[in-house]
Design a protein around this motif. Sequence first.
Motif, PDB file in Angstrom:
ATOM      1  N   GLY A  43      -4.535 -18.380  18.492  1.00 47.26           N
ATOM      2  CA  GLY A  43      -5.407 -18.493  17.336  1.00 47.26           C
ATOM      3  C   GLY A  43      -4.756 -18.170  16.011  1.00 47.26           C
ATOM      4  N   GLY A  44      -3.484 -17.771  16.013  1.00 49.25           N
ATOM      5  CA  GLY A  44      -2.802 -17.413  14.772  1.00 49.25           C
ATOM      6  C   GLY A  44      -1.943 -16.181  14.929  1.00 49.25           C
ATOM      7  N   LEU A  45      -2.171 -15.193  14.070  1.00 53.61           N
ATOM      8  CA  LEU A  45      -1.387 -13.960  14.075  1.00 53.61           C
ATOM      9  C   LEU A  45      -2.294 -12.759  14.289  1.00 53.61           C
ATOM     10  CD1 LEU A  45       0.782 -14.534  10.866  1.00 53.61           C
ATOM     11  CD2 LEU A  45       1.556 -14.752  13.230  1.00 53.61           C
ATOM     12  N   ARG A  46      -1.694 -11.703  14.856  1.00 56.95           N
ATOM     13  CA  ARG A  46      -2.386 -10.426  14.953  1.00 56.95           C
ATOM     14  C   ARG A  46      -1.355  -9.327  14.766  1.00 56.95           C
ATOM     15  NH1 ARG A  46      -4.129  -9.529  21.267  1.00 56.95           N
ATOM     16  NH2 ARG A  46      -2.037  -9.455  22.152  1.00 56.95           N
ATOM     17  N   VAL A  47      -1.831  -8.128  14.405  1.00 54.24           N
ATOM     18  CA  VAL A  47      -0.934  -7.006  14.104  1.00 54.24           C
ATOM     19  C   VAL A  47      -1.451  -5.742  14.779  1.00 54.24           C
ATOM     20  CG1 VAL A  47      -2.144  -6.366  11.953  1.00 54.24           C
ATOM     21  CG2 VAL A  47       0.279  -5.797  12.235  1.00 54.24           C
ATOM     22  N   ARG A  48      -0.503  -4.866  15.132  1.00 54.57           N
ATOM     23  CA  ARG A  48      -0.869  -3.522  15.589  1.00 54.57           C
ATOM     24  C   ARG A  48       0.179  -2.545  15.081  1.00 54.57           C
ATOM     25  NH1 ARG A  48       1.634  -1.227  20.212  1.00 54.57           N
ATOM     26  NH2 ARG A  48       2.844  -2.744  21.392  1.00 54.57           N
ATOM     27  N   ASP A  49      -0.231  -1.301  14.951  1.00 53.21           N
ATOM     28  CA  ASP A  49       0.636  -0.225  14.492  1.00 53.21           C
ATOM     29  C   ASP A  49       1.551   0.198  15.640  1.00 53.21           C
ATOM     30  OD1 ASP A  49       1.735   2.139  13.431  1.00 53.21           O
ATOM     31  OD2 ASP A  49      -0.142   2.726  12.497  1.00 53.21           O
ATOM     32  N   ASP A  75      -6.731  -9.187  14.238  1.00 52.49           N
ATOM     33  CA  ASP A  75      -6.422 -10.586  13.949  1.00 52.49           C
ATOM     34  C   ASP A  75      -6.250 -10.778  12.453  1.00 52.49           C
ATOM     35  OD1 ASP A  75      -6.567 -11.331  16.646  1.00 52.49           O
ATOM     36  OD2 ASP A  75      -8.729 -11.693  16.511  1.00 52.49           O
ATOM     37  N   LEU A  76      -5.299 -11.637  12.086  1.00 54.05           N
ATOM     38  CA  LEU A  76      -4.999 -11.890  10.674  1.00 54.05           C
ATOM     39  C   LEU A  76      -5.412 -13.302  10.290  1.00 54.05           C
ATOM     40  CD1 LEU A  76      -1.405 -10.364  10.664  1.00 54.05           C
ATOM     41  CD2 LEU A  76      -3.508  -9.289   9.831  1.00 54.05           C
ATOM     42  N   THR A  77      -5.839 -13.459   9.045  1.00 51.24           N
ATOM     43  CA  THR A  77      -6.161 -14.777   8.507  1.00 51.24           C
ATOM     44  C   THR A  77      -5.424 -14.972   7.189  1.00 51.24           C
ATOM     45  OG1 THR A  77      -8.137 -13.921   7.394  1.00 51.24           O
ATOM     46  CG2 THR A  77      -8.449 -14.829   9.593  1.00 51.24           C
ATOM     47  N   ASP A  78      -5.306 -16.211   6.769  1.00 49.76           N
ATOM     48  CA  ASP A  78      -4.626 -16.521   5.510  1.00 49.76           C
ATOM     49  C   ASP A  78      -5.224 -15.715   4.368  1.00 49.76           C
ATOM     50  OD1 ASP A  78      -2.949 -18.368   6.688  1.00 49.76           O
ATOM     51  OD2 ASP A  78      -4.146 -20.095   6.114  1.00 49.76           O
ATOM     52  N   GLU A  83      -1.052  -3.580   4.510  1.00 50.44           N
ATOM     53  CA  GLU A  83      -0.528  -2.415   3.799  1.00 50.44           C
ATOM     54  C   GLU A  83       0.239  -1.554   4.806  1.00 50.44           C
ATOM     55  OE1 GLU A  83      -3.803  -0.460   1.869  1.00 50.44           O
ATOM     56  OE2 GLU A  83      -3.972  -2.032   0.354  1.00 50.44           O
ATOM     57  N   LEU A  84       1.536  -1.511   4.636  1.00 49.09           N
ATOM     58  CA  LEU A  84       2.422  -0.698   5.467  1.00 49.09           C
ATOM     59  C   LEU A  84       2.971   0.380   4.540  1.00 49.09           C
ATOM     60  CD1 LEU A  84       4.449  -3.581   7.156  1.00 49.09           C
ATOM     61  CD2 LEU A  84       2.288  -2.601   7.905  1.00 49.09           C
ATOM     62  N   GLY A  85       2.345   1.555   4.564  1.00 47.90           N
ATOM     63  CA  GLY A  85       2.711   2.561   3.581  1.00 47.90           C
ATOM     64  C   GLY A  85       2.436   2.001   2.193  1.00 47.90           C
ATOM     65  N   GLU A  86       3.467   2.004   1.331  1.00 42.63           N
ATOM     66  CA  GLU A  86       3.324   1.488  -0.034  1.00 42.63           C
ATOM     67  C   GLU A  86       3.734   0.019  -0.154  1.00 42.63           C
ATOM     68  OE1 GLU A  86       5.487   4.166  -2.555  1.00 42.63           O
ATOM     69  OE2 GLU A  86       4.217   5.861  -2.034  1.00 42.63           O
ATOM     70  N   VAL A  87       4.120  -0.597   0.953  1.00 40.54           N
ATOM     71  CA  VAL A  87       4.543  -2.003   0.947  1.00 40.54           C
ATOM     72  C   VAL A  87       3.352  -2.879   1.335  1.00 40.54           C
ATOM     73  CG1 VAL A  87       6.024  -3.704   2.089  1.00 40.54           C
ATOM     74  CG2 VAL A  87       6.940  -1.463   1.469  1.00 40.54           C
ATOM     75  N   VAL A  88       3.141  -3.955   0.581  1.00 36.15           N
ATOM     76  CA  VAL A  88       2.062  -4.890   0.861  1.00 36.15           C
ATOM     77  C   VAL A  88       2.675  -6.251   1.203  1.00 36.15           C
ATOM     78  CG1 VAL A  88       0.044  -6.099  -0.075  1.00 36.15           C
ATOM     79  CG2 VAL A  88       0.485  -3.694  -0.685  1.00 36.15           C
ATOM     80  N   ILE A  89       2.231  -6.803   2.336  1.00 31.76           N
ATOM     81  CA  ILE A  89       2.680  -8.129   2.785  1.00 31.76           C
ATOM     82  C   ILE A  89       1.465  -9.028   2.803  1.00 31.76           C
ATOM     83  CG2 ILE A  89       3.665  -9.438   4.684  1.00 31.76           C
ATOM     84  CD1 ILE A  89       5.081  -6.807   5.544  1.00 31.76           C
ATOM     85  N   VAL A  90       1.529 -10.178   2.162  1.00 38.91           N
ATOM     86  CA  VAL A  90       0.419 -11.131   2.147  1.00 38.91           C
ATOM     87  C   VAL A  90       0.652 -12.170   3.237  1.00 38.91           C
ATOM     88  CG1 VAL A  90      -0.836 -12.834   0.779  1.00 38.91           C
ATOM     89  CG2 VAL A  90       0.089 -10.782  -0.325  1.00 38.91           C
ATOM     90  N   VAL A  91      -0.393 -12.376   4.036  1.00 39.16           N
ATOM     91  CA  VAL A  91      -0.331 -13.368   5.126  1.00 39.16           C
ATOM     92  C   VAL A  91      -0.527 -14.743   4.529  1.00 39.16           C
ATOM     93  CG1 VAL A  91      -1.377 -14.143   7.279  1.00 39.16           C
ATOM     94  CG2 VAL A  91      -1.194 -11.697   6.779  1.00 39.16           C
TER      95      VAL A  91
END
Length: 91
Positions: A43-49, A75-78, A83-91
């Motif tokens: 279905g796309g992407l998903r994330v876990r710590d 689950d992640l969507t466009d 937010e990983l600490g102070e770093v932000v990643i846009v999907v």
Amino acid sequence: LSATAVVGRAPDAAAHGAETAVSVGADQKSVSKSHALIELVSGGLRVRDLGSVNGVVVVRTDGSEVEATADQWVDLTDGDELELGEVVIVV
């Protein structure tokens, strides 16, 4: 992403069963060495710590927030922001 990836300051893909490692830079001290796992699923992407100190927060396009944990995939969507600490990643 074209494969499952570990994201962090000095990520170890092999230790987490991922095909690739994505570094946010060694100077990003708010990010753990191996901070999060991003996985490709049908279905796309998903994330876990991965047990990071500062956690993984997914900010949805509507502003709501969901925390990914070591036991819970998110689950992640466009347009979502990771937010990983102070770093932000846009999907």
